[in-house]
Write a protein that holds these residues in place. Structure first.
Motif, short mmCIF file in Angstrom:
data_model
loop_
_atom_site.label_atom_id
_atom_site.label_comp_id
_atom_site.label_asym_id
_atom_site.label_seq_id
_atom_site.Cartn_x
_atom_site.Cartn_y
_atom_site.Cartn_z
N UNK A 240 0.68 -1.25 0.30
CA UNK A 240 -0.51 -0.43 -0.19
C UNK A 240 1.07 1.64 -0.51
N UNK A 241 1.59 1.61 0.80
CA UNK A 241 2.90 2.45 0.74
C UNK A 241 3.41 2.29 -0.13
N UNK B 235 17.36 -1.62 -1.77
CA UNK B 235 17.24 -2.74 -1.77
C UNK B 235 18.88 -2.52 -2.77
N UNK B 236 19.59 -1.71 -3.54
CA UNK B 236 21.04 -1.57 -3.36
C UNK B 236 21.57 -1.36 -1.97
N UNK B 237 20.73 -0.67 -1.10
CA UNK B 237 21.53 0.17 0.63
C UNK B 237 21.26 -0.99 1.04
N UNK B 238 20.23 -1.59 1.25
CA UNK B 238 20.61 -3.05 2.23
C UNK B 238 21.22 -3.02 2.79
N UNK C 294 12.57 3.77 -9.07
CA UNK C 294 13.89 3.74 -8.48
C UNK C 294 13.95 4.11 -7.25
N UNK C 295 13.55 4.46 -6.50
CA UNK C 295 13.64 4.55 -4.90
C UNK C 295 13.76 3.05 -3.96
N UNK C 296 13.06 2.29 -4.97
CA UNK C 296 12.77 0.63 -4.17
C UNK C 296 13.94 0.36 -4.18
N UNK C 297 14.56 0.76 -6.06
CA UNK C 297 16.08 -0.09 -6.46
C UNK C 297 17.03 0.77 -5.97
N UNK C 298 16.82 1.95 -5.30
CA UNK C 298 18.38 2.10 -4.61
C UNK C 298 18.40 1.79 -2.90
N UNK D 212 4.56 10.00 -6.91
CA UNK D 212 5.65 10.47 -7.54
C UNK D 212 6.07 9.92 -9.04
N UNK D 213 4.73 9.36 -9.53
CA UNK D 213 4.68 8.71 -10.79
C UNK D 213 5.57 7.21 -10.06
N UNK D 214 5.58 5.99 -11.39
CA UNK D 214 5.99 4.32 -11.50
C UNK D 214 7.68 4.40 -11.33
N UNK D 215 7.16 5.03 -12.25
CA UNK D 215 8.91 4.97 -12.92
C UNK D 215 10.36 5.43 -11.39
N UNK D 216 9.45 6.71 -10.91
CA UNK D 216 10.97 7.13 -9.71
C UNK D 216 10.43 6.28 -8.51
N UNK D 217 9.44 6.20 -8.30
CA UNK D 217 8.89 4.95 -7.28
C UNK D 217 10.01 3.02 -7.60
#
Length: 47
Positions: free
Chosen positions: A12-13, A34-37, A28-32, A21-26
């Motif tokens: 939901x979040x 994941x890379x930071x985990x 991108x945020x998820x990818x960043x 913000x739109x699907x592509x930026x969202x």
């Protein structure tokens, strides 16, 4: 039960974030995030 609730809340979040913000930026945020985990993992000191 906790896993299912957490999955539903995070879905939901991300849906709200994607709506704001739109699907592509969202994605991108998820990818960043994941890379930071690996930075959150505990480090072992070498003997």
């Amino acid at each position: 039960m906790t896993t299912r609730v957490t999955t539903a809340l995070l879905t939901a979040a991300w849906g709200v974030l994607g709506g704001l913000i739109g699907p592509r930026p969202a994605i991108a945020v998820a990818g960043v995030l994941l890379l930071a985990t690996p930075l959150l993992l505990p480090r072992r000191s070498r003997p």
